[in-house]
Design an enzyme around this catalytic site. Sequence first.
Site, PDB file in Angstrom:
ATOM      1  N   TYR A   1     -25.111  -4.003 -15.723  1.00  0.00           N
ATOM      2  CA  TYR A   1     -23.952  -4.851 -16.027  1.00  0.00           C
ATOM      3  C   TYR A   1     -22.796  -4.560 -15.072  1.00  0.00           C
ATOM      4  CZ  TYR A   1     -20.013  -6.667 -18.802  1.00  0.00           C
ATOM      5  OH  TYR A   1     -18.888  -7.322 -19.228  1.00  0.00           O
TER       6      TYR A   1
ATOM      7  N   LYS B   1     -20.840  -6.803 -12.089  1.00  0.00           N
ATOM      8  CA  LYS B   1     -19.406  -7.067 -12.149  1.00  0.00           C
ATOM      9  C   LYS B   1     -18.700  -6.571 -10.884  1.00  0.00           C
ATOM     10  CE  LYS B   1     -19.120  -9.112 -16.134  1.00  0.00           C
ATOM     11  NZ  LYS B   1     -18.815 -10.555 -16.198  1.00  0.00           N
TER      12      LYS B   1
END
Length: 252
Positions: free
Chosen positions: A157, A161
């Site tokens: 994740y 990002k």
Amino acid sequence: MKRKIALVTGGSRGLGKEMAIRLAEKGLDVILTYQGNKDLAKETVKSVQEKGARSVALKLDLTDLSGLSAFTGEVKESLESTFENPGFDYLIHNAGMGGTIPFETATEDQFDAFMNTHYKGVYFLTQKLLPLMNNDGGIVTLSSGTTRFVNPGYSIYASMKGAVETLTKYFAKELGHRGIKPNVVAPGPIETDFNNAAIRNNPQLKERLSGMSPLGRVGVAEDIGGVVAFLCSEDARWINGQRIEVSGGINV
């Protein structure tokens, strides 16, 4: 004078819903997307309309990027039929998926799903929608505090990002001639249903994360929506290519 229009991906609930409502309060009309729950999307549309703004909800599944061209066509049709406007002004990349996945057990399928939703989808959805964007608008992409501080289990994740944070700087350079201002909003821990409501459903985790902030609490959706709405206003016209962390000073 035509009202400005914002497109919020993942706008049916949580942070996206709050963004849509706050944008409406600032006088913007809103296109929002949903992946599966049409009823929730309709409720958000109603909430936006109650603020005096026009709104429509469109289905978008960023795990399957083969539908981006068809989605772009639906946006174009909605702009003409619902908003009587050939273009929109602000693109907010909020749609996302969560998951605490230890590096040692991560799979390629999990990696690919996060890649499509959080990075590849942002990249190519922006490219597809760019011809429909008016000059002098903006792009807001949601990132995460975990690109600055490490939370075990977020290697997939957070790395995605981090990629969109770099991409935002390239957007700023390559789209600046059109007056389009891309920025990143990076929330800290937020108590929503994201990642299976991990914070809300785990009092011990919530207490630990609250203790990491000088303000003594985790964030809520209302802490984020207003910042995004601000970036979609004339007051933010000189903010460009920036990462704005909205985390209550966690790990300051």
